[in-house]
Write a protein that holds these residues in place. Structure first.
Motif, mmCIF file in Angstrom:
data_model
loop_
_atom_site.group_PDB
_atom_site.id
_atom_site.type_symbol
_atom_site.label_atom_id
_atom_site.label_comp_id
_atom_site.label_asym_id
_atom_site.label_seq_id
_atom_site.Cartn_x
_atom_site.Cartn_y
_atom_site.Cartn_z
ATOM 1 N N UNK A 98 12.595 5.067 10.115
ATOM 2 C CA UNK A 98 12.644 5.844 8.870
ATOM 3 C C UNK A 98 11.236 6.229 8.412
ATOM 4 N N UNK A 99 10.299 5.293 8.502
ATOM 5 C CA UNK A 99 8.920 5.584 8.096
ATOM 6 C C UNK A 99 8.305 6.632 9.008
ATOM 7 N N UNK A 100 8.563 6.538 10.292
ATOM 8 C CA UNK A 100 8.029 7.510 11.243
ATOM 9 C C UNK A 100 8.637 8.891 11.004
ATOM 10 N N UNK A 107 3.416 0.321 5.729
ATOM 11 C CA UNK A 107 2.989 -0.964 5.168
ATOM 12 C C UNK A 107 4.156 -1.906 4.882
ATOM 13 N N UNK A 108 5.327 -1.373 4.639
ATOM 14 C CA UNK A 108 6.445 -2.220 4.227
ATOM 15 C C UNK A 108 7.576 -2.206 5.265
ATOM 16 N N UNK A 109 7.219 -2.248 6.529
ATOM 17 C CA UNK A 109 8.216 -2.213 7.600
ATOM 18 C C UNK A 109 8.682 -3.633 7.900
ATOM 19 N N UNK A 110 10.006 -3.784 7.868
ATOM 20 C CA UNK A 110 10.577 -5.115 8.113
ATOM 21 C C UNK A 110 11.391 -5.164 9.404
ATOM 22 N N UNK A 111 11.622 -4.015 10.014
ATOM 23 C CA UNK A 111 12.415 -4.012 11.238
ATOM 24 C C UNK A 111 12.412 -2.639 11.872
ATOM 25 N N UNK A 112 13.112 -2.497 12.990
ATOM 26 C CA UNK A 112 13.130 -1.233 13.725
ATOM 27 C C UNK A 112 13.641 -0.046 12.900
ATOM 28 N N UNK A 113 14.670 -0.263 12.088
ATOM 29 C CA UNK A 113 15.206 0.832 11.271
ATOM 30 C C UNK A 113 14.174 1.304 10.248
ATOM 31 N N UNK A 144 0.859 -1.177 0.000
ATOM 32 C CA UNK A 144 0.000 0.000 0.000
ATOM 33 C C UNK A 144 0.899 1.232 0.000
ATOM 34 N N UNK A 145 1.014 1.910 -1.149
ATOM 35 C CA UNK A 145 1.896 3.063 -1.269
ATOM 36 C C UNK A 145 1.422 4.263 -0.476
ATOM 37 N N UNK A 177 9.831 10.014 8.172
ATOM 38 C CA UNK A 177 9.260 10.505 6.914
ATOM 39 C C UNK A 177 7.841 11.031 7.129
ATOM 40 N N UNK A 178 7.053 10.277 7.882
ATOM 41 C CA UNK A 178 5.679 10.698 8.174
ATOM 42 C C UNK A 178 5.673 12.022 8.925
ATOM 43 N N UNK A 179 6.558 12.149 9.914
ATOM 44 C CA UNK A 179 6.639 13.378 10.711
ATOM 45 C C UNK A 179 7.032 14.561 9.827
ATOM 46 N N UNK A 180 8.005 14.346 8.957
ATOM 47 C CA UNK A 180 8.456 15.417 8.062
ATOM 48 C C UNK A 180 7.315 15.882 7.147
ATOM 49 N N UNK A 181 6.575 14.917 6.585
ATOM 50 C CA UNK A 181 5.455 15.278 5.701
ATOM 51 C C UNK A 181 4.345 15.983 6.481
ATOM 52 N N UNK A 182 4.082 15.547 7.709
ATOM 53 C CA UNK A 182 3.054 16.191 8.537
ATOM 54 C C UNK A 182 3.447 17.631 8.874
ATOM 55 N N UNK A 183 4.716 17.822 9.205
ATOM 56 C CA UNK A 183 5.200 19.175 9.499
ATOM 57 C C UNK A 183 5.120 20.068 8.271
ATOM 58 N N UNK A 184 5.417 19.509 7.092
ATOM 59 C CA UNK A 184 5.334 20.293 5.860
ATOM 60 C C UNK A 184 3.891 20.671 5.553
ATOM 61 N N UNK A 185 2.968 19.718 5.737
ATOM 62 C CA UNK A 185 1.545 20.027 5.513
ATOM 63 C C UNK A 185 1.071 21.105 6.476
ATOM 64 N N UNK A 186 1.502 21.046 7.724
ATOM 65 C CA UNK A 186 1.122 22.065 8.706
ATOM 66 C C UNK A 186 1.690 23.427 8.303
ATOM 67 N N UNK A 187 2.951 23.460 7.887
ATOM 68 C CA UNK A 187 3.561 24.723 7.452
ATOM 69 C C UNK A 187 2.832 25.281 6.232
ATOM 70 N N UNK A 188 2.470 24.423 5.287
ATOM 71 C CA UNK A 188 1.728 24.865 4.100
ATOM 72 C C UNK A 188 0.359 25.415 4.486
ATOM 73 N N UNK A 189 -0.306 24.764 5.428
ATOM 74 C CA UNK A 189 -1.629 25.223 5.876
ATOM 75 C C UNK A 189 -1.522 26.580 6.558
ATOM 76 N N UNK A 190 -0.506 26.767 7.376
ATOM 77 C CA UNK A 190 -0.299 28.062 8.040
ATOM 78 C C UNK A 190 0.000 29.139 7.005
ATOM 79 N N UNK A 191 0.851 28.823 6.034
ATOM 80 C CA UNK A 191 1.175 29.793 4.979
ATOM 81 C C UNK A 191 -0.067 30.170 4.181
ATOM 82 N N UNK A 192 -0.903 29.198 3.870
ATOM 83 C CA UNK A 192 -2.133 29.482 3.117
ATOM 84 C C UNK A 192 -3.069 30.354 3.946
ATOM 85 N N UNK A 193 -3.216 30.039 5.216
ATOM 86 C CA UNK A 193 -4.077 30.820 6.094
ATOM 87 C C UNK A 193 -3.573 32.261 6.213
#
Length: 138
Positions: free
Chosen positions: A20-22, A10-16, A4-5, A24-40
């Motif tokens: 890395x997935x967490x 979905x494709x976690x095979x171990x702690x590393x 599931x892209x 990446x998720x955090x970075x994308x969430x922070x970027x979406x929040x920054x974009x939302x603040x900029x738009x507002x």
């Protein structure tokens, strides 16, 4: 096994992979929040000017739709009050249309137009300046 892209976990095979997935998720969430603040912030900074068809009245609005300026052409003095009122309301409505378009442009430059945040920002102005319903043709 299908991957599931849309799910970064979905494709976690171990702690590393999990770290890395967490990250990446955090970075994308922070970027979406920054974009939302900029738009507002971009929407909050908007002002718009509208005129009536005769150019007798110009109305300036702030981002919340409040009138922050009005200019009257000299010919307005010769108009009956009911006509002057109509000219003002037309200019006010036209300024609202400009404000709504500017808000859409500002939001779409920063966010996916289909996102809930983008819709909420535009809808806050659309509530004050509703667009006419398209006419149905028989």
């Amino acid at each position: 096994m299908t991957v599931d892209n849309d799910n970064p976990f979905a494709d976690i095979r171990g702690p590393e992979d999990a770290r890395a997935a967490l990250a990446d998720w955090k970075e994308r969430a922070e970027q979406r929040a920054a974009d939302a603040i900029a738009a507002s912030e971009a929407v909050q900074e908007l002002t718009a000017v509208g005129m009536d068809a005769n150019g007798a009245v110009a109305v300036k609005l702030n981002s919340s739709g409040a009138v922050i300026g009005v200019q009257f052409a000299p010919e307005l003095q010769r108009m009956q009050l009911r006509h002057a009122e109509r000219q003002f309301m037309e200019a006010y409505g036209n300024a609202g249309k400009v404000l709504l378009k500017q808000a859409r442009d500002a939001v779409e430059a920063r966010l996916d137009p289909g996102s809930p945040t983008a819709r909420a920002l535009v809808d806050s102005i659309k509530m004050r300046f509703p667009e006419p319903e398209p006419e149905e043709r028989p």
